[in-house]
Design an enzyme around this catalytic site. Structure first.
Site: not given
Lengths: 213, 286
Positions: B123, B195, B247
């Site tokens: 946008c 993860c 992470c």
């Protein structure tokens, strides 16, 4: 604009195939996605994403929810066992006080770490070790009284040899004993050097270490 | 005086409970219990952090980012001097209320699955004339990345208390979920971490930090339903893109691109798994 166009070929492929990609196609797309999504930063290069046979097999087993076939697990363990480098001077134990410092440190190997800075062992992140340290993780088993529980009264005694060698091997390359172990391969991957591993060995096995009180 | 010391001790103890990754145990063990009631031995780190969050929630600094985000949404900006009010976040142009709990989702105009941050970049480029790739490359917290922090704070707050409800009927949404699952279990780097090493089992923790099991819905306001968040220790508002970036850093992986496919695929995986969890974003974190 790489990140905007990266999915286009896959979307075209999808349009041609109403049932969606097969598991094998998704595996290939995921591998391509990993390569395309990261860039080198500091000491952490994209080459780190390259999987060895153990990581590739264990990742696929985890994602599919099916454990590795026993024969494949055994082959991975044997291949990793061969990488273990035993202490050149035959001495397995260093200084437990140094070992405790290494076990406490979680530093090293991130893209924000400097090249050549000493790595920590990250041990307390996952294991209970000495009783004095309350801030420990639970991803790995408790190592409190590691040597004592295994009957190691004198690490130099031939009766202790099997435990001493197993502990060294586990620290050097955890996948030698458990193909899909979550434990980093401290020696094999160059996280800790031989002297550092000796110190961690002493923390775990020296009867004078607080671990064995 | 004694009372303020007690409050301080309690605060330190709670912060200590949350500082597990940073090795904050010294605080935890050295600060004595404030009074007889405050330190039951069985209290978990999660309880401590929840208590700490409760103490601060009346003044969550994320609110400052929310206010800024709302005005940035309405302000004519960029080379095209346009506002973002014509931006479609999935529920039609200009609709903000409730969109956050439906992202990431497929967007026909870009023909890709997008999370909130990558959709905002689209946008900002199409409506306002910014260069999305340039913004994606900007360091976190600098330049237009500051704009993104404020926008994600406000837009997520407009869905606060709603339940995560990502769509997954579109083949691309299903494909991104499958790719995200594979990324979640992808072992690599010098430590062989995925993860899943930390977030792939129930009841695990690193140091004293409890780790949500992200293979499933870990509960209201936990895991995917707790970001964006204001991080007290850093004084920063972190969106999911930055959360994932950190992470991956601790996983010893290389640097993930902002809005790259791996980040969106992981969000699709975690977001769909979290279906039904109540969003508390923007949350407050230690």
């Amino acid at each position: 604009m790489r990140f905007l166009i990266a999915t286009l070929p896959a979307a075209l492929l999808l349009a041609a195939c109403a049932t969606g990609p097969s598991p094998a196609e998704l595996d290939a797309q995921a591998a391509a996605m990993m390569q395309a999504s990261f860039s080198d930063k500091g000491i952490a290069t994209v080459a780190r994403l390259q999987q060895d046979p153990a990581n590739e097999a264990c990742s696929q087993a985890d994602a599919s929810g099916k454990p590795l076939p026993a024969a494949q697990a055994k082959a991975i363990e044997e291949a990793n066992f061969k990488t273990i480098q035993w202490p050149k001077d035959g001495k397995f134990l260093g200084d437990w006080k140094e070992g405790e410092k290494i076990a406490q440190s979680g530093r090293g190997n991130t893209w924000s770490d400097k090249a050549g800075s000493a790595n920590g062992g990250n041990c307390y992140n996952c294991h209970q070790i000495s009783k004095a340290e309350l801030s420990f993780g639970t991803i790995g088993p408790s190592l409190y009284q590691y040597g004592k529980l295994r009957g190691v009264a004198d690490p130099a005694d031939p009766a202790s040899k099997a435990i001493v060698e197993y502990t060294w091997g586990k620290l050097w390359n955890a996948k030698a004993y458990n193909a899909c172990s979550a434990m980093p391969r401290a020696g094999h991957a160059g996280i800790l050097d031989e002297q550092q591993i000796k110190h961690v060995m002493a923390l775990l096995l020296d009867p004078k270490s607080p671990v064995n009180q | 005086m004694a009372e303020s010391k007690n409050i301080r001790n309690q605060r330190l103890r709670l912060i200590g409970a949350g500082l597990a990754l940073a090795g904050g145990v010294a605080l935890l063990t050295s600060a004595p219990p404030a009074d007889a009631q405050s330190a039951p031995a069985a209290k978990s780190a999660a309880d401590g952090i929840a208590e700490y969050r409760k103490m601060l929630e009346d003044g969550n600094p994320a609110e400052l980012f929310e206010l800024k985000g709302e005005s940035l949404w309405k302000e004519a900006r960029g080379p095209k001097k346009a506002s973002l009010e014509g931006c479609d976040l999935g529920q039609g142009k200009g609709v903000v209320k409730g969109v956050f709990v439906t992202l990431p989702r497929y967007f026909a105009d870009t023909n890709r699955v997008q999370d909130l941050e990558s959709r905002l970049l689209t946008c900002m480029e199409t409506l306002q004339g910014f260069n999305a790739a340039e913004i994606a490359k900007t360091d976190f917290g600098k330049g237009e990345q500051k704009t993104l922090e404020a926008l994600v704070a406000w837009i997520s707050a407009e869905s606060r208390g709603m339940k995560m409800n990502l769509p997954n009927a579109h083949p691309e949404e299903q494909r991104m979920y499958e790719l995200g699952k594979r990324a979640f279990f992808y072992r690599g780097g010098p430590y062989d971490f995925a993860c899943a090493t930390c977030h792939g089992a129930e009841g695990q923790r690193i140091r004293l930090q409890d780790l949500p099991d992200l293979r499933k819905n870990p509960g209201d306001g936990i895991g995917f339903a707790a970001w964006p968040a204001y991080r007290v220790s850093a004084g920063q508002l972190w969106g999911m893109q930055r959360r994932l970036n950190d992470c991956f850093r601790q996983q010893r992986f290389p640097y993930p691109g902002f809005g790259s496919d791996v980040t969106i695929a992981l969000s699709s995986y975690m977001g769909l798994n979290a279906k039904g969890a109540e969003s508390i974003a923007p949350a407050i974190k230690r």
